[in-house]
Design an enzyme around this catalytic site. Sequence first.
Site, mmCIF file in Angstrom:
data_model
loop_
_atom_site.group_PDB
_atom_site.id
_atom_site.type_symbol
_atom_site.label_atom_id
_atom_site.label_comp_id
_atom_site.label_asym_id
_atom_site.label_seq_id
_atom_site.Cartn_x
_atom_site.Cartn_y
_atom_site.Cartn_z
ATOM 1 C CG ASN A 108 -1.989 -1.180 1.093
ATOM 2 O OD1 ASN A 108 -2.107 -1.844 0.163
ATOM 3 N ND2 ASN A 108 -2.570 -1.302 2.176
ATOM 4 C CG HIS A 154 -22.114 35.836 -29.451
ATOM 5 N ND1 HIS A 154 -22.692 35.372 -28.363
ATOM 6 C CD2 HIS A 154 -21.503 37.227 -28.691
ATOM 7 C CE1 HIS A 154 -22.984 36.373 -27.255
ATOM 8 N NE2 HIS A 154 -22.130 37.355 -27.626
ATOM 9 C CB SER A 275 -11.030 12.251 -48.967
ATOM 10 O OG SER A 275 -12.048 11.326 -49.475
ATOM 11 C CE LYS A 281 -12.893 17.141 -47.268
ATOM 12 N NZ LYS A 281 -13.975 15.864 -46.807
ATOM 13 C CG ASN A 283 -10.532 15.435 -44.693
ATOM 14 O OD1 ASN A 283 -10.979 16.365 -45.298
ATOM 15 N ND2 ASN A 283 -10.445 14.159 -44.982
ATOM 16 C CD GLU A 288 -11.225 16.300 -38.807
ATOM 17 O OE1 GLU A 288 -11.960 15.666 -38.714
ATOM 18 O OE2 GLU A 288 -10.436 16.455 -39.740
ATOM 19 C CE1 TYR A 315 -4.387 -0.332 -2.530
ATOM 20 C CE2 TYR A 315 -5.427 -2.115 -1.834
ATOM 21 C CZ TYR A 315 -4.731 -1.378 -2.846
ATOM 22 O OH TYR A 315 -4.886 -1.951 -4.114
HETATM 23 N N1 ARG Z 1 -1.567 -3.554 -7.366
HETATM 24 C C1 ARG Z 1 -2.088 -3.176 -6.357
HETATM 25 C C2 ARG Z 1 -2.836 -1.504 -6.417
HETATM 26 O O1 ARG Z 1 -2.180 -1.091 -7.550
HETATM 27 C C3 ARG Z 1 -1.000 -3.064 -5.303
HETATM 28 C C4 ARG Z 1 -1.519 -2.652 -3.930
HETATM 29 C C5 ARG Z 1 -2.129 -3.966 -3.329
HETATM 30 N N2 ARG Z 1 -2.367 -3.792 -2.193
HETATM 31 C C6 ARG Z 1 -3.078 -4.829 -1.339
HETATM 32 N N3 ARG Z 1 -3.260 -4.540 -0.144
HETATM 33 N N4 ARG Z 1 -3.410 -6.043 -2.140
HETATM 34 O O2 ARG Z 1 -3.406 -1.028 -5.847
#
Ligand code: ARG
Length: 470
Positions: A108, A154, A275, A281, A283, A288, A315
Amino acid sequence: MLWGGRFSKGPDERMRRFGDSLPFDHRLYRADIQGSIAYARALARAGLLTPEECQRLIDGLTQVQAEIDGGTFQVRPGDEDIHTAVERRLHELIGPVAGKLHTGRSRNDQVATDLRLYLLERIAHLRSALLDLQRAIVNQAEEHLDVVMPGYTHLQPAQPTLFSHWLMSFFWKFQRDQDRLTDVERRTRVCPLGSGALAGNPFGIDRRALAADLGFDGVTENSLDGVEDRDFVVEFLAWAALVQVHLSNLAETLILWANPSLGFVEIDEAYATGSSIMPQKKNPDSLELMRGKTGRIVGDLVGLLTVLKGLPSGYNKDLQEDKEAVFDAVDTLTVELPVATGVVRTLRVRPDRMAQALDDGMLATDLADYLVRKGVPFRQSHALVGQAVRQAEERGIPLKELPLDVYQAIHPAFEEDLYAVFDFRRSVEARATEGGTAPSAVQAQIEAARAILRNTKHEARNTEHEIRDA
Ligand code: ARG
């Protein structure tokens, strides 16, 4: 598998494919390895690794990076994400000591750190690509400083302006984007590593030293916020969406002006297509697409906000959905900005066609201003000129051919010198107040822009390294 201890069987194959992020997060590998090397050093400083163990980890991680760089890295089943894949390979290369790397660390805080490192590197690249576009804008503005054209509100003819003035209006939008990017960068340059899974690091890691080692300016203040915060991603995507809107506005205006019925500009053939059926054409596909790419980048932003909206604290795997949005926005702008620069740099300007599109009506404000200078209050002069416009229209003649006695019947303040108003260049030159369209004022803008460009460091470009076919 990193977490299989309490499980009696592996994941269903469909679940595995559903959950794996390696197919897209492999591009974080440099950031991941950089983060792991710094974390190994932090563990050694805290006395959890001997200097020899630390060195073995660093050597092993360096080798994993070389394998990925060189395209020899083999993905194995169970490599669910880049963090898992790197650690698995590290273990194969250096043995059980690899198992010490994750001490006190969670994926995490690891992934939050990786994404920040990755984004910081991409921000430097995008900043420099945007600078190139700004430079092309200033160069074209300077080259065509004096070209007069219709200005619109406008989408109706409004007042004469300089083409250079119009072009410079985009310089300032992109300059605000540069400022906003600096702001995004400031909040991205904060290190969550050492937050653990949610509650912090129990091994006394020196987080400040670790953050400094990775080039961060500081550490996140709260471990829970540290692992779940994706504000920096939202801010980056909002930045990208606004850049995209500016590019789209630029593109749409140029598409209109490049249309042969106006013909104010011509798009270089290198940025146009033909085109398959209509031989005549040409384009403006480049423009775009610059308009069309807005959909996906705004989608990236809205998509991530939607993912974040319902999350409980801590998380959650939902957060894995942040990455593809970032990669998509980064990839889109990385290809698009140089195209935008090329279009602007090679744009052919047609002062003759712009001059043809100017008509007296665009000087009606100047005529009202003429009366103001003779003491008539503006609201009254506006109405009086309106009468003149109607009479000219009724007679089917331009304003400047309306006879003096007609003007004087409308108001005696009209005198022979009123006809000097019918001069587009004079109209433009009159607007010399700071920020106006007079050549002197546009020249001042260009000088201010050049000073900004000189002061902005042109960051070195980093090439992308990815696992091939991961
Ligand atoms: N691949 C996970 C992500 O991108 C990594 C973190 C995973 N953490 C966990 N507690 N499973 O978030």
